[in-house]
Scaffold this motif. Sequence first.
Motif, short mmCIF file in Angstrom:
data_model
loop_
_atom_site.label_atom_id
_atom_site.label_comp_id
_atom_site.label_asym_id
_atom_site.label_seq_id
_atom_site.Cartn_x
_atom_site.Cartn_y
_atom_site.Cartn_z
N SER A 110 -35.80 -20.68 18.58
CA SER A 110 -37.03 -20.04 19.57
C SER A 110 -38.19 -21.20 19.86
CB SER A 110 -37.53 -18.72 19.10
OG SER A 110 -37.93 -19.03 17.76
N SER A 111 -38.35 -21.67 18.64
CA SER A 111 -39.69 -22.76 18.56
C SER A 111 -39.53 -23.84 19.43
CB SER A 111 -40.08 -22.97 17.43
OG SER A 111 -39.20 -23.76 16.82
N ALA A 112 -37.99 -24.27 19.56
CA ALA A 112 -37.48 -25.44 20.32
C ALA A 112 -37.51 -25.23 21.80
CB ALA A 112 -36.15 -25.96 19.86
N ILE A 113 -37.13 -23.83 22.12
CA ILE A 113 -37.11 -23.45 23.49
C ILE A 113 -38.39 -23.59 24.07
CG2 ILE A 113 -36.61 -21.31 24.93
CD1 ILE A 113 -34.07 -21.19 23.44
N THR A 114 -39.38 -22.98 23.31
CA THR A 114 -40.64 -23.02 23.67
C THR A 114 -41.37 -24.36 24.08
OG1 THR A 114 -41.16 -20.82 22.64
CG2 THR A 114 -43.10 -22.04 23.24
N ALA A 115 -41.10 -25.20 23.03
CA ALA A 115 -41.48 -26.65 23.14
C ALA A 115 -40.76 -27.25 24.50
CB ALA A 115 -40.96 -27.55 22.11
N TRP A 116 -39.54 -26.94 24.74
CA TRP A 116 -38.83 -27.57 25.82
C TRP A 116 -39.47 -26.95 27.08
CZ3 TRP A 116 -35.09 -25.45 29.42
CH2 TRP A 116 -34.54 -26.48 30.26
N ALA A 117 -39.73 -25.58 27.09
CA ALA A 117 -40.19 -25.01 28.22
C ALA A 117 -41.70 -25.69 28.61
CB ALA A 117 -40.42 -23.69 28.11
N LEU A 118 -42.50 -25.97 27.81
CA LEU A 118 -43.72 -26.69 27.80
C LEU A 118 -43.69 -28.10 28.48
CD1 LEU A 118 -46.03 -25.33 25.12
CD2 LEU A 118 -46.45 -25.04 27.66
N ILE A 176 -38.51 -38.67 29.34
CA ILE A 176 -37.67 -38.95 28.44
C ILE A 176 -37.26 -37.90 27.31
CG2 ILE A 176 -36.67 -40.58 26.41
CD1 ILE A 176 -38.10 -43.02 27.97
N LEU A 177 -38.68 -37.21 27.10
CA LEU A 177 -38.63 -36.05 26.00
C LEU A 177 -38.00 -34.84 26.70
CD1 LEU A 177 -42.12 -36.12 24.14
CD2 LEU A 177 -39.76 -36.03 23.12
N THR A 178 -38.34 -34.67 27.90
CA THR A 178 -37.45 -33.55 28.62
C THR A 178 -35.88 -33.24 28.29
OG1 THR A 178 -39.36 -33.47 30.39
CG2 THR A 178 -37.16 -32.28 30.74
N VAL A 179 -35.64 -34.73 28.64
CA VAL A 179 -33.99 -34.85 28.30
C VAL A 179 -33.54 -34.94 26.76
CG1 VAL A 179 -31.82 -36.52 28.43
CG2 VAL A 179 -33.73 -36.14 30.31
N THR A 180 -34.31 -35.59 25.82
CA THR A 180 -33.98 -35.55 24.61
C THR A 180 -34.08 -34.24 23.80
OG1 THR A 180 -35.87 -36.38 23.84
CG2 THR A 180 -34.12 -38.03 24.21
N GLN A 181 -35.18 -33.40 24.16
CA GLN A 181 -35.57 -32.13 23.71
C GLN A 181 -34.25 -31.10 24.04
OE1 GLN A 181 -37.64 -31.39 21.38
NE2 GLN A 181 -37.58 -29.00 21.69
N LEU A 182 -33.77 -31.14 25.41
CA LEU A 182 -32.80 -30.41 25.71
C LEU A 182 -31.38 -30.69 25.16
CD1 LEU A 182 -31.55 -28.43 27.77
CD2 LEU A 182 -31.09 -30.20 29.39
N LEU A 183 -31.15 -32.10 24.73
CA LEU A 183 -30.05 -32.41 24.04
C LEU A 183 -30.20 -31.82 22.38
CD1 LEU A 183 -29.21 -36.00 24.87
CD2 LEU A 183 -27.99 -34.19 25.32
N TYR A 184 -31.31 -31.84 21.87
CA TYR A 184 -31.56 -31.42 20.60
C TYR A 184 -31.40 -29.99 20.60
CZ TYR A 184 -34.29 -29.39 16.65
OH TYR A 184 -34.50 -28.75 15.62
N LEU A 185 -31.86 -29.21 21.57
CA LEU A 185 -31.67 -27.88 21.69
C LEU A 185 -30.25 -27.27 22.03
CD1 LEU A 185 -33.60 -25.26 22.11
CD2 LEU A 185 -33.55 -25.84 24.44
N SER A 186 -29.65 -28.05 22.61
CA SER A 186 -28.23 -27.86 22.69
C SER A 186 -27.30 -28.02 21.42
CB SER A 186 -27.55 -28.53 23.95
OG SER A 186 -27.43 -29.97 23.62
N MET A 187 -27.82 -28.97 20.76
CA MET A 187 -27.09 -29.21 19.06
C MET A 187 -27.25 -28.23 18.44
SD MET A 187 -25.47 -32.17 19.39
CE MET A 187 -25.01 -32.89 20.86
#
Length: 182
Positions: free
Chosen positions: A88-96, A127-138
Motif C-alpha cells: 500500500s505504501s509503495a502504490i501511494t509512492a508510485w502514484a505521487l 526513471i523513478l516512475t519506471v523503477t518504482q513500477l518494477l519494484y511494485l510488481s516484484m
Amino acid sequence: MAIVVRNIAAPLLFLNLVMYFIVLGFASWCLNRYINGQTNHPSFGGNGATPFFLTFSIMAAVVGIVSKFAGSNHLRAWRNDSLAAAGSSAITAWALTVLAFGLACKEINTGGYRGWRLKILEAFIIILTVTQLLYLSMIHAGVFSSRYGPGYRDADYGLGGATGDPMHKGTGHGGAVTASRV
C-alpha cells in the motif's frame, strides 16, 4: 522462485531509496531558489509548470523514502502481513511519482530555459516512475502464484495456526472453563 523475486526486489528497493533521496535534495534546492525569487540562477530557470513539478517531486520523494522502510521490513519478513503495508505504501509512492512524472512531461513540453538541476530532476523522476513500477510488481508477484512470494490468497492467512472453534472456550463438554495459574 520466491527467492529470485526477493533477490531482485532488494536491489530495486535500495536503488529507489537512493534515487528518492537525490530527488528530495534537488527538488528542495530548486524550490528554495524558486521561493527566494532566484529563478535567473544559471542552473535553475524554469517555466509555469515548475512550482507544481517541484511540489509533487518533494511529496513523491518523501512518501517514497518512507515507503522503503515498510518495503525493507517486508523483504526481511517476506510474509503476507508485511506485504499489505509494503504494497500500500509503495502504490501511494508510485502514484505521487506518476503525478510528478506528468508534471515533468508538461515542463519539458512547455519549453523555455531550464537549468541542469531541473533537467536532472526531471530525468530522475522519469526513471523513478519506471523503477518504482518494477519494484511494485516484484513485491506483488505473489498475487499471481504463491511460487513467486507471499500473496493474498494463501489459505491460512489471518488464522494464526489455531485449531478448533475460536468462539467456544469451554472444556469440550459444555462445562465451565477452569481457572489457570499464572
